[in-house]
Design a protein around this motif. Structure first.
Motif, PDB file in Angstrom:
ATOM      1  N   ARG A 135      44.801  48.031  44.294  1.00 14.95           N
ATOM      2  CA  ARG A 135      44.678  47.151  45.453  1.00 14.95           C
ATOM      3  C   ARG A 135      43.848  45.923  45.093  1.00 14.95           C
ATOM      4  NH1 ARG A 135      42.427  50.502  49.178  1.00 14.95           N
ATOM      5  NH2 ARG A 135      40.389  49.658  48.686  1.00 14.95           N
ATOM      6  N   LEU A 136      42.761  46.152  44.314  1.00 15.24           N
ATOM      7  CA  LEU A 136      41.841  45.057  43.973  1.00 15.24           C
ATOM      8  C   LEU A 136      42.551  43.892  43.292  1.00 15.24           C
ATOM      9  CD1 LEU A 136      38.566  46.556  42.424  1.00 15.24           C
ATOM     10  CD2 LEU A 136      38.782  45.335  44.593  1.00 15.24           C
ATOM     11  N   PHE A 137      43.546  44.197  42.445  1.00 11.02           N
ATOM     12  CA  PHE A 137      44.155  43.141  41.632  1.00 11.02           C
ATOM     13  C   PHE A 137      45.578  42.809  42.054  1.00 11.02           C
ATOM     14  CE2 PHE A 137      40.637  44.818  39.206  1.00 11.02           C
ATOM     15  CZ  PHE A 137      39.969  43.652  38.878  1.00 11.02           C
ATOM     16  N   ALA A 138      45.919  43.170  43.281  1.00 13.36           N
ATOM     17  CA  ALA A 138      47.255  42.826  43.786  1.00 13.36           C
ATOM     18  C   ALA A 138      47.431  41.307  43.725  1.00 13.36           C
ATOM     19  CB  ALA A 138      47.412  43.327  45.220  1.00 13.36           C
ATOM     20  N   GLY A 139      48.514  40.878  43.112  1.00  8.12           N
ATOM     21  CA  GLY A 139      48.799  39.444  43.042  1.00  8.12           C
ATOM     22  C   GLY A 139      48.042  38.707  41.962  1.00  8.12           C
ATOM     23  N   ILE A 140      47.267  39.418  41.157  1.00 12.75           N
ATOM     24  CA  ILE A 140      46.502  38.776  40.086  1.00 12.75           C
ATOM     25  C   ILE A 140      47.159  39.106  38.746  1.00 12.75           C
ATOM     26  CG2 ILE A 140      44.269  38.772  38.871  1.00 12.75           C
ATOM     27  CD1 ILE A 140      42.999  39.260  41.672  1.00 12.75           C
ATOM     28  N   ALA A 141      47.328  38.076  37.919  1.00 15.49           N
ATOM     29  CA  ALA A 141      48.063  38.241  36.654  1.00 15.49           C
ATOM     30  C   ALA A 141      47.205  38.922  35.599  1.00 15.49           C
ATOM     31  CB  ALA A 141      48.531  36.877  36.150  1.00 15.49           C
ATOM     32  N   ASP A 142      47.828  39.802  34.835  1.00 14.27           N
ATOM     33  CA  ASP A 142      47.207  40.372  33.642  1.00 14.27           C
ATOM     34  C   ASP A 142      46.787  39.203  32.738  1.00 14.27           C
ATOM     35  OD1 ASP A 142      47.065  43.128  32.115  1.00 14.27           O
ATOM     36  OD2 ASP A 142      47.729  41.643  30.649  1.00 14.27           O
ATOM     37  N   GLY A 143      45.591  39.297  32.175  1.00 18.40           N
ATOM     38  CA  GLY A 143      45.121  38.218  31.311  1.00 18.40           C
ATOM     39  C   GLY A 143      44.317  37.149  32.029  1.00 18.40           C
ATOM     40  N   SER A 144      44.145  37.300  33.349  1.00 16.66           N
ATOM     41  CA  SER A 144      43.325  36.332  34.096  1.00 16.66           C
ATOM     42  C   SER A 144      41.884  36.370  33.596  1.00 16.66           C
ATOM     43  CB  SER A 144      43.346  36.661  35.586  1.00 16.66           C
ATOM     44  OG  SER A 144      44.625  36.471  36.128  1.00 16.66           O
ATOM     45  N   HIS A 145      41.236  35.207  33.648  1.00 15.92           N
ATOM     46  CA  HIS A 145      39.826  35.128  33.247  1.00 15.92           C
ATOM     47  C   HIS A 145      38.908  35.335  34.448  1.00 15.92           C
ATOM     48  CE1 HIS A 145      41.361  32.995  29.630  1.00 15.92           C
ATOM     49  NE2 HIS A 145      40.247  33.401  29.068  1.00 15.92           N
ATOM     50  N   VAL A 146      37.822  36.069  34.216  1.00 16.66           N
ATOM     51  CA  VAL A 146      36.762  36.215  35.231  1.00 16.66           C
ATOM     52  C   VAL A 146      35.412  36.057  34.545  1.00 16.66           C
ATOM     53  CG1 VAL A 146      38.055  37.623  36.887  1.00 16.66           C
ATOM     54  CG2 VAL A 146      36.859  38.729  34.972  1.00 16.66           C
ATOM     55  N   TYR A 147      34.372  35.792  35.341  1.00 16.87           N
ATOM     56  CA  TYR A 147      33.053  35.473  34.787  1.00 16.87           C
ATOM     57  C   TYR A 147      32.151  36.709  34.703  1.00 16.87           C
ATOM     58  CZ  TYR A 147      28.706  32.971  33.895  1.00 16.87           C
ATOM     59  OH  TYR A 147      27.539  32.514  33.330  1.00 16.87           O
ATOM     60  N   PHE A 148      31.681  36.970  33.489  1.00 14.18           N
ATOM     61  CA  PHE A 148      30.793  38.106  33.225  1.00 14.18           C
ATOM     62  C   PHE A 148      29.402  37.617  32.837  1.00 14.18           C
ATOM     63  CE2 PHE A 148      35.002  39.816  32.207  1.00 14.18           C
ATOM     64  CZ  PHE A 148      34.961  41.126  32.685  1.00 14.18           C
ATOM     65  N   THR A 149      28.390  38.399  33.155  1.00 13.84           N
ATOM     66  CA  THR A 149      27.084  38.214  32.534  1.00 13.84           C
ATOM     67  C   THR A 149      26.372  39.558  32.572  1.00 13.84           C
ATOM     68  OG1 THR A 149      24.982  37.010  32.552  1.00 13.84           O
ATOM     69  CG2 THR A 149      26.148  37.110  34.651  1.00 13.84           C
ATOM     70  N   HIS A 150      26.351  40.242  31.424  1.00 11.23           N
ATOM     71  CA  HIS A 150      25.779  41.595  31.352  1.00 11.23           C
ATOM     72  C   HIS A 150      25.541  42.004  29.907  1.00 11.23           C
ATOM     73  CE1 HIS A 150      29.795  43.711  30.427  1.00 11.23           C
ATOM     74  NE2 HIS A 150      30.065  42.432  30.488  1.00 11.23           N
ATOM     75  N   SER A 151      24.639  42.960  29.716  1.00 11.86           N
ATOM     76  CA  SER A 151      24.384  43.516  28.383  1.00 11.86           C
ATOM     77  C   SER A 151      24.849  44.958  28.281  1.00 11.86           C
ATOM     78  CB  SER A 151      22.890  43.458  28.068  1.00 11.86           C
ATOM     79  OG  SER A 151      22.455  42.121  27.984  1.00 11.86           O
ATOM     80  N   TYR A 152      24.957  45.637  29.427  1.00  4.13           N
ATOM     81  CA  TYR A 152      25.399  47.032  29.461  1.00  4.13           C
ATOM     82  C   TYR A 152      26.763  47.081  30.145  1.00  4.13           C
ATOM     83  CZ  TYR A 152      20.895  48.635  27.829  1.00  4.13           C
ATOM     84  OH  TYR A 152      19.796  48.862  27.038  1.00  4.13           O
ATOM     85  N   ALA A 153      27.545  48.094  29.778  1.00  5.11           N
ATOM     86  CA  ALA A 153      28.887  48.183  30.346  1.00  5.11           C
ATOM     87  C   ALA A 153      29.263  49.642  30.559  1.00  5.11           C
ATOM     88  CB  ALA A 153      29.897  47.506  29.425  1.00  5.11           C
ATOM     89  N   GLY A 193      38.503  35.351  41.519  1.00  6.42           N
ATOM     90  CA  GLY A 193      37.428  36.153  42.105  1.00  6.42           C
ATOM     91  C   GLY A 193      37.546  36.253  43.615  1.00  6.42           C
ATOM     92  N   LEU A 194      37.877  35.127  44.249  1.00  4.46           N
ATOM     93  CA  LEU A 194      38.033  35.141  45.717  1.00  4.46           C
ATOM     94  C   LEU A 194      39.187  36.064  46.109  1.00  4.46           C
ATOM     95  CD1 LEU A 194      37.454  31.391  46.683  1.00  4.46           C
ATOM     96  CD2 LEU A 194      35.827  33.283  46.776  1.00  4.46           C
ATOM     97  N   GLN A 195      40.257  36.072  45.285  1.00  3.49           N
ATOM     98  CA  GLN A 195      41.395  36.944  45.590  1.00  3.49           C
ATOM     99  C   GLN A 195      41.000  38.424  45.487  1.00  3.49           C
ATOM    100  OE1 GLN A 195      44.366  35.810  46.795  1.00  3.49           O
ATOM    101  NE2 GLN A 195      44.720  37.987  47.201  1.00  3.49           N
ATOM    102  N   VAL A 196      40.159  38.755  44.520  1.00  5.71           N
ATOM    103  CA  VAL A 196      39.680  40.137  44.390  1.00  5.71           C
ATOM    104  C   VAL A 196      38.905  40.531  45.659  1.00  5.71           C
ATOM    105  CG1 VAL A 196      38.080  41.650  43.129  1.00  5.71           C
ATOM    106  CG2 VAL A 196      39.648  40.160  41.865  1.00  5.71           C
ATOM    107  N   LEU A 197      38.050  39.644  46.122  1.00  3.71           N
ATOM    108  CA  LEU A 197      37.292  39.940  47.342  1.00  3.71           C
ATOM    109  C   LEU A 197      38.232  40.082  48.544  1.00  3.71           C
ATOM    110  CD1 LEU A 197      34.174  37.608  46.933  1.00  3.71           C
ATOM    111  CD2 LEU A 197      34.280  40.093  46.630  1.00  3.71           C
ATOM    112  N   ARG A 198      39.204  39.180  48.627  1.00  2.00           N
ATOM    113  CA  ARG A 198      40.193  39.243  49.715  1.00  2.00           C
ATOM    114  C   ARG A 198      40.941  40.576  49.672  1.00  2.00           C
ATOM    115  NH1 ARG A 198      42.330  34.299  48.188  1.00  2.00           N
ATOM    116  NH2 ARG A 198      40.952  32.838  49.251  1.00  2.00           N
ATOM    117  N   ASN A 199      41.347  40.960  48.473  1.00  2.00           N
ATOM    118  CA  ASN A 199      42.083  42.218  48.315  1.00  2.00           C
ATOM    119  C   ASN A 199      41.230  43.409  48.749  1.00  2.00           C
ATOM    120  OD1 ASN A 199      44.294  40.865  47.306  1.00  2.00           O
ATOM    121  ND2 ASN A 199      43.872  41.334  45.157  1.00  2.00           N
TER     122      ASN A 199
END
Lengths: 205, 251
Positions: A135-153, A193-199
């Motif tokens: 549901r989170l990624f409905a309508g979002i293309a594989d390979g889309s870029h998003v912004y990360f900032t973290h040291s642990y995953a 990112g806005l689309q993820v929130l909308r979804n």
């Protein structure tokens, strides 16, 4: 549609609040666990150290579980996603929420495949791989870029619906029933990112 | 794959974007919010607002400029210039900045880096270094480049990272405004010395300069102002160029 944005002292919430407003969410900051009762959905944000989630004590956990029992979705962002797992080597004495299996760990300083040094933290725009529908990624293309900032995953888990790679492949997003989480910052990831929130909001009744 | 970031810098004075040559001779280039919107559409990865005169004139970054830019921008936003105290940083962050950039204040009191990192997280703390070549080394300058801080740039970058800085914004004073290319040896020296991202700044004049600083300079991000402001080169065209050169960018 009242969304509780849990402020447990882990960083600045201005940007998250602004992005949620932009996609039409009504957001409030609960005074305490009891104030969660009116939430149609709950967001646990967070930047920085996993140890900061220590503030999310038993009372908060019970209040969030109570919301889930009432079919109210939960979204963790950044450290909020990591908190959904059993814990993190960043603060081994602090238990996570434990909905997802596995323990978060530090990203490698050396790329295992090439032996090349890489910087940690992982900061910037990286690509998402979307192995299956969510549901989170409905309508979002594989390979889309998003912004990360973290040291642990977080490790790959049953609920992983998006991965990204930085030396190793890690969980960029999970979706397990009512529980979702994103390691990246949807509030800083442009239109994707806005689309993820909308979804996510479409799942908030 | 992690993309190399292209960052637009808005040098702001009195609510208007200005850009000088070597910090002098400012000329107007428009409304910061309007420019930020245009950059967003063109695919900019991040925006930095710098009040270039703030430190000298003891002014704080203007909250209303930050608010106006942040209102419709859902990208990382960094604010610098005149951030001297925790209160200055808090005002910028409350107005909508995701990161604050410290320069003179961090040199004067390096513990400010740690205090802000503890309060907001390292990802919110950028240490800006104005570097001037001095033989085979580089010296950090303070107060908008007007005074030597008598600190070796590489050593200062290491200390800033150790104290909790999340990124280094590295400006070559020798190249700033010259359009003759980034200082790649400077950028590489700092990038190799720290485990945090280094944003190269100063000297962008053509697309090839960006490719150079990402490859030879080992920069994680590159920042420019006038090359974008006057529409000489669009952000989208630059990214297409870098993509064709095999450099990972967000298209």
């Amino acid at each position: 549609m009242s969304i509780a944005l849990v402020d447990y002292g882990a960083g600045n919430l201005t940007s998250v609040r602004k992005a949620l407003a932009a996609v039409g969410a009504e957001v409030y900051t609960p005074d305490g666990p009891a104030d969660l009762a009116r939430a149609r959905g709950v967001i646990v944000p967070g930047v920085g150290h996993f140890g900061s989630t220590r503030t999310l004590d038993q009372a908060w956990r019970h209040a969030i579980l109570e919301r889930l029992d009432h079919d109210r979705p939960l979204l963790g962002i950044c450290v909020g996603l990591q908190w959904l797992f059993a814990g993190s080597t960043e603060a081994p004495d602090v238990p996570g929420f434990g909905v997802c299996q596995g323990v978060c760990d530090r990203l490698p300083d050396i790329q295992p495949a090439t032996g090349a040094r890489q910087k940690v933290p992982h900061v910037g725009w990286n690509t998402l791989a979307l192995p299956r529908w969510s549901r989170l990624f409905a309508g979002i293309a594989d390979g889309s870029h998003v912004y990360f900032t973290h040291s642990y995953a977080a490790p790959l888990a049953r609920g992983t619906v998006a991965t990204s790679s930085y030396g190793i492949e890690f969980t960029a997003a999970v979706e397990e029933g009512l529980v979702s989480g994103v390691q990246f910052h949807p509030e800083k990831s442009g239109q994707v990112g806005l689309q993820v929130l909308r979804n996510w909001l479409t799942g908030v009744a | 794959m992690l993309a190399k970031r292209i960052i637009a810098c808005l040098d702001v004075r009195d609510g208007q974007v200005v850009k000088g040559v070597k910090f002098e001779g400012l000329r107007s280039a428009g409304d910061p919010a309007e420019l930020a919107r245009r950059y967003d559409v063109e695919g900019i990865d991040e925006v930095v607002i710098l009040d270039v005169t703030a430190t000298l004139e003891a002014r704080q970054a203007r909250a209303h400029t930050i608010q106006a830019v942040a209102r419709e921008l859902f990208l990382p936003l960094c604010v610098g210039g005149g951030i001297r105290t925790e209160d200055d940083a808090a005002a910028a962050i409350d107005a909508g900045a995701d990161k604050v950039s410290l320069n003179s204040a961090a040199l004067a009191d390096p513990s400010l880096i740690t205090r802000l990192a503890e309060r907001y997280g390292s990802q919110a703390v950028v240490v800006a270094i104005d570097a001037k070549r001095d033989g085979e080394r580089w010296t950090a300058y303070t107060r908008s480049g007007s005074a030597s801080a008598a600190r070796d740039v590489v050593e200062w970058a290491r200390e800033a990272a150790a104290r909790g800085a999340g990124e280094i914004l590295l400006t070559s004073m020798d190249r700033d405004g010259t359009r003759s290319g980034f200082d790649c040896p400077l950028t590489a020296a700092v990038s190799d010395a720290v485990a945090i991202p280094v944003i190269a700044s100063g000297g962008a004049g053509e697309f090839a300069h960006f490719a150079e600083v990402f490859q030879a300079g080992r920069a994680d991000a590159a920042l420019a102002a006038s090359i974008f402001h006057f529409n000489t080169h669009g952000v989208a065209d630059l990214k297409q160029f870098l993509h064709a050169e095999g450099i990972p960018v967000r298209l």
